[in-house]
Design a protein around this motif. Structure first.
Motif, short mmCIF file in Angstrom:
data_model
loop_
_atom_site.label_atom_id
_atom_site.label_comp_id
_atom_site.label_asym_id
_atom_site.label_seq_id
_atom_site.Cartn_x
_atom_site.Cartn_y
_atom_site.Cartn_z
N LYS A 3 0.84 -1.19 0.00
CA LYS A 3 0.00 0.00 0.00
C LYS A 3 0.87 1.25 0.00
CE LYS A 3 -4.00 -1.64 2.60
NZ LYS A 3 -4.82 -1.40 3.80
N LYS A 4 0.33 2.33 -0.51
CA LYS A 4 1.03 3.61 -0.45
C LYS A 4 1.11 4.04 1.00
CE LYS A 4 -0.35 5.26 -4.99
NZ LYS A 4 -0.97 6.35 -5.74
N PRO A 5 2.22 4.67 1.42
CA PRO A 5 2.37 5.09 2.81
C PRO A 5 1.21 5.95 3.31
CG PRO A 5 4.45 5.29 1.68
CD PRO A 5 3.42 4.94 0.63
N GLU A 11 0.05 3.02 12.93
CA GLU A 11 0.50 1.76 13.50
C GLU A 11 1.00 0.80 12.42
OE1 GLU A 11 -2.36 3.32 14.21
OE2 GLU A 11 -2.02 3.87 16.31
N GLN A 12 0.30 0.78 11.29
CA GLN A 12 0.73 -0.08 10.18
C GLN A 12 2.09 0.38 9.64
OE1 GLN A 12 -2.78 0.53 7.75
NE2 GLN A 12 -3.46 -1.59 8.08
N SER A 13 2.28 1.68 9.57
CA SER A 13 3.57 2.22 9.11
C SER A 13 4.70 1.80 10.04
CB SER A 13 3.51 3.75 9.02
OG SER A 13 2.63 4.15 8.01
N LEU A 14 4.46 1.91 11.36
CA LEU A 14 5.49 1.51 12.32
C LEU A 14 5.83 0.02 12.20
CD1 LEU A 14 4.64 3.42 15.63
CD2 LEU A 14 6.47 3.85 13.99
N THR A 15 4.82 -0.78 12.04
CA THR A 15 5.04 -2.22 11.90
C THR A 15 5.88 -2.52 10.66
OG1 THR A 15 2.97 -2.71 13.04
CG2 THR A 15 3.90 -4.46 11.67
N GLU A 16 5.53 -1.87 9.57
CA GLU A 16 6.30 -2.10 8.33
C GLU A 16 7.73 -1.58 8.47
OE1 GLU A 16 6.20 -1.31 3.52
OE2 GLU A 16 4.35 -1.03 4.66
N ILE A 42 11.99 5.51 4.20
CA ILE A 42 12.00 6.98 4.26
C ILE A 42 10.61 7.53 3.98
CG2 ILE A 42 12.87 9.08 3.11
CD1 ILE A 42 14.87 7.77 5.01
N LYS A 43 9.91 6.98 3.00
CA LYS A 43 8.55 7.42 2.70
C LYS A 43 7.62 7.17 3.88
CE LYS A 43 8.86 6.82 -2.32
NZ LYS A 43 8.38 6.05 -3.49
N LEU A 44 7.77 6.00 4.51
CA LEU A 44 6.94 5.68 5.67
C LEU A 44 7.22 6.63 6.83
CD1 LEU A 44 7.24 1.79 5.53
CD2 LEU A 44 5.13 3.10 5.23
N VAL A 45 8.48 6.94 7.06
CA VAL A 45 8.84 7.85 8.15
C VAL A 45 8.26 9.23 7.89
CG1 VAL A 45 10.79 9.11 9.18
CG2 VAL A 45 10.93 6.63 8.88
#
Length: 82
Positions: A3-5, A11-16, A42-45
């Motif tokens: 999925k796009k960030p 929470e999903q971003s942190l898990t990934e 980097i995109k997730l952060v």
């Protein structure tokens, strides 16, 4: 497909991100794959930081609402007699 960030929850971003870091720390990743994962991280952060800033702004607005006054609320006990 990932999925796009911007479509992930915080929470999903942190898990990934944790998964990416663990995978990179193992050191068994090709340079190309490592770069792709780093870019994804980097995109997730950045997206997570934006979500945190939005949450912080909402909390700040809620705490600083001087215009909103709470009104007294009374329950009418006569409702049961109707």
């Amino acid at each position: 497909m990932a999925k796009k960030p911007e479509n992930l929850s915080f929470e999903q971003s942190l898990t990934e991100l944790e998964t990416i870091v663990a995978h990179l720390e193992q050191g068994e990743v090709s340079l190309d794959d490592a770069l792709k994962q780093f870019e994804r991280g980097i995109k997730l952060v950045r997206q997570s930081q934006a979500k945190l800033e939005q949450a912080q702004q909402k909390v700040s607005i809620l705490l600083n609402e001087d215009d909103a006054e709470l009104a007294s609320f009374t329950v009418e006990s006569d409702l049961s007699s109707t």
